[in-house]
Design an enzyme around this catalytic site. Structure first.
Site, PDB file in Angstrom:
ATOM      1  N   GLU A 338       0.715  -1.161  -0.105  1.00 18.80           N
ATOM      2  CA  GLU A 338      -0.157   0.076   0.226  1.00 18.80           C
ATOM      3  C   GLU A 338       0.976   1.263   0.144  1.00 18.80           C
ATOM      4  OE1 GLU A 338      -2.297  -0.953   3.398  1.00 18.80           O
ATOM      5  OE2 GLU A 338      -3.562  -2.367   2.472  1.00 18.80           O
ATOM      6  N   ASP A 362      -0.155  -6.474   9.094  1.00 15.89           N
ATOM      7  CA  ASP A 362      -1.229  -5.505   9.816  1.00 15.89           C
ATOM      8  C   ASP A 362      -1.241  -5.980  11.391  1.00 15.89           C
ATOM      9  OD1 ASP A 362      -2.391  -4.168   8.062  1.00 15.89           O
ATOM     10  OD2 ASP A 362      -4.142  -5.030   7.817  1.00 15.89           O
ATOM     11  N   HIS A 528      -0.121  -1.040  10.627  1.00 17.99           N
ATOM     12  CA  HIS A 528       0.926  -1.605  10.256  1.00 17.99           C
ATOM     13  C   HIS A 528       2.098  -1.724  11.090  1.00 17.99           C
ATOM     14  CE1 HIS A 528      -0.514  -0.722   5.701  1.00 17.99           C
ATOM     15  NE2 HIS A 528      -0.955  -1.787   6.363  1.00 17.99           N
TER      16      HIS A 528
END
Length: 592
Positions: A338, A362, A528
């Site tokens: 991301e 995550d 994260h």
């Protein structure tokens, strides 16, 4: 990781009493031997990211005054020295011999011996560093040694290696690039690249490529076609495809799935080429593309515009983040999911300290003992008795994270040069590639699924940017754990079972953010985290202090914390003194 032909060196400065006529002459050999012993230690214990031996440089003279100090600085500046260590067994002239470079991480080892007062030089010169605003680390052995004792004691060795690892990390980042592939999407704040942070704190460049560049290179076949055929063959033979858990009406056809495999393999080649370049492209007539962006770390912002249309980035991210591919074992690349640049930098910190691949995940769920028992009818025990955290993200984590590599019978993650071929295959075999969840990824693709083995010591960190404060670092040491198979399946199936899972228990201190496992989860600053093999929290603290980044959360015992001596002058409470020191000195490469 890009192969560099010219890595930064560690410069060793042998400091001596400048008084000729008997004093200096009697110390020349002892002082130079002290420097040579440090070089021997570093060469035995430290490696560059490509596995090659660390290089040190010592002037062929001892430094007894300002002329020799300047000559040494000239030598260092022309020989790519990125870290400076001064060593001395005796009293010397402090301000005349000290290292005045404001950007080099620096330390002084003052020998603890009674024949000559090396400790006096250490204290006097650290005071000079602090007065001049040039923070330096002080290294002083706990036990008195004889002047002719060449042993580097364990406590001194630990500090020397901690300083050297962190200092080299600073030097290895300098003048390299973070490559953002894509921009901000899905509200990921870490994708909002802050160039001032990279420039002022890391001395790094920011490079930007639109995601369409990846698509253009696929459409126009701007990649090594021979390597593509080799990579596709390896992928078909090694990457086993798992069950398609999508609804029957949403499943992609076999033809589309086969096309997806070709597409994601091409993506892998192209993202690597964007980072480090590829001379093969120049032979094909693409001179500009062949140069790459000299990126030591990158991020791919796939969601959503890319993944609503094209196969996702899980395969290229996972393979690039691993220590092996179709070309065999190699250094892992750091690629952030991301385009979360802050987690990418967190991965980079961990990697440069350890030379091992990093798990991007995550920090997804805290499972309390009560909730686990309610859902599974199993009551957590042992290390899991206080609950645990589920680390999981779309299948982009390094395949090294399967923990199929071993040392002395225990699961580990190794530098690529220490991994055996059987361990490479074990990591591959422990990974299943599932057709992507089209609810998340409408354009298809594949996500890696695996379960990290338990009882592996790990450190998770995360860099955050706070308005009004700047960067701060969070660190938590702990262990991966094994759960009973039925418990794992029950809990894992509540989220996306096609993604890599790591069950994590932090070490608790009973205080603050480490009062319990819930507090760790509740105090984590982002969605994260970057997870590294080993308990390296103390090394991260040392690195952060060099960069002037305060650490807001950690579970490291105070006896392991090693920061520049100036930090002691900002108060006895280490966390608050760290904040005040970082604020006072400002970023390492800043203009303040």
């Amino acid at each position: 990781m890009t192969t560099k032909t010219k890595y930064p060196k560690i410069g060793i400065r042998p400091i001596i009493d400048g008084r000729l006529g008997g004093v200096r002459e009697s110390l020349e050999e002892t002082t130079m031997n002290m420097a040579k012993n440090v070089v021997k230690l570093f060469e035995e214990e430290l490696r560059y990211p490509d596995g090659s031996q660390i290089k040190c440089i010592i002037p062929d003279f001892c430094i007894g005054g300002v002329k020799e100090a300047v000559d040494c600085q000239d030598l260092f500046s022309t020989n790519s020295v990125g870290v400076s260590l001064s060593v001395t067994p005796c009293w010397c002239y402090g301000t005349e011999t000290m290292d005045m470079d404001p950007h080099l991480p620096k330390a002084i080892w003052g020998f603890n011996g009674t024949e000559r007062p090396g400790a006096v030089y250490l204290a006097a010169t650290l005071a000079a560093h602090n007065q001049k605003g040039l923070p330096a680390f002080g290294i002083y052995g706990e036990d008195v040694q004889d002047l002719n004792d060449n042993e580097i004691t364990p406590d001194v060795k630990h500090k020397l290696l901690t300083f050297a690892k962190a200092g080299l990390a600073v030097a290895l980042m300098k003048n390299r690039s973070y490559l953002a592939i894509g921009s901000v999407s899905m509200g990921i704040a870490g994708s909002m690249i802050n160039p001032d942070f990279f420039q002022d704190f890391l001395c790094m460049r920011n490079e930007y490529v639109d995601s369409s560049e990846v698509f253009r290179r696929i459409e126009n076949e701007i990649y090594d076609k021979d390597e593509f055929e080799k990579a596709l063959k390896w992928t078909k033979e090694n990457c086993k495809e798992g069950e398609d858990f999508n609804e029957k009406t949403q499943q992609r056809s076999r033809q589309l799935k086969d096309d997806d495999w070709k597409f994601v393999v091409k993506m892998t080649l192209i993202i690597r080429d964007l980072m480090e370049g590829n001379p093969k492209l120049k032979e094909m007539g693409y001179g500009e593309e062949a140069m790459g962006h000299d990126a030591i770390v990158s991020g791919f912002q796939g969601q959503r515009q890319w993944t609503d249309f094209l196969p996702n980035g899980d395969f290229p991210e996972a393979i690039l983040n691993s220590s092996f591919d179709w070309n065999g074992k190699r250094a892992p690349y750091m690629v952030a999911t991301e385009n979360d640049a802050l987690n990418g930098v967190s991965m980079l910190f961990n990697y440069l300290l350890t030379n091992t691949a990093q798990i991007f995940a995550d920090v997804r769920t805290y499972w309390s003992p009560k909730a686990v028992e309610r859902v599974t009818k199993w009551s957590p025990d042992g290390i899991a008795k206080n609950g645990f955290i589920h680390l999981i993200n779309s299948g982009s984590a390094t395949l090294d994270g399967t923990a199929q590599q071993t040392k002395k019978g225990k699961p580990v993650m190794k530098p690529f040069w220490d991994i055996s071929e059987s361990e490479v295959q074990a990591c591959i075999d422990a990974t299943t590639w599932y057709p992507a969840n089209v609810g998340y990824f409408r354009g298809g693709g594949y996500s890696s699924g695996f379960l990290t083995k338990g009882e592996m010591p790990v450190t998770m960190c995360r860099l955050n940017l706070i308005k009004g404060l700047g960067p701060s670092l969070q660190i938590v040491e702990g262990y991966t754990i094994d759960l009973p198979e039925n418990v794992h399946k029950t809990l894992n199936n509540r989220t996306d079972k096609t993604w890599p899972t790591t069950w994590f228990v932090p070490n608790l201190t009973g205080k603050g953010a480490f009062t319990d496992v819930y507090a760790v989860m509740n105090n984590w600053g982002s969605n994260h985290g970057a997870i590294s093999f080993g308990h390296i929290g103390d090394q991260l603290i040392t690195l952060a202090s060099m960069l002037r980044i305060p650490v807001c959360m950690h579970n490291i015992d105070e006896t392991r914390i090693f920061r520049p001596s100036a930090w002691n002058s900002f108060g006895m409470e280490k966390e608050s003194s760290d904040y005040r020191a970082c604020q006072t000195y400002g970023p390492l490469y800043g203009t303040n």
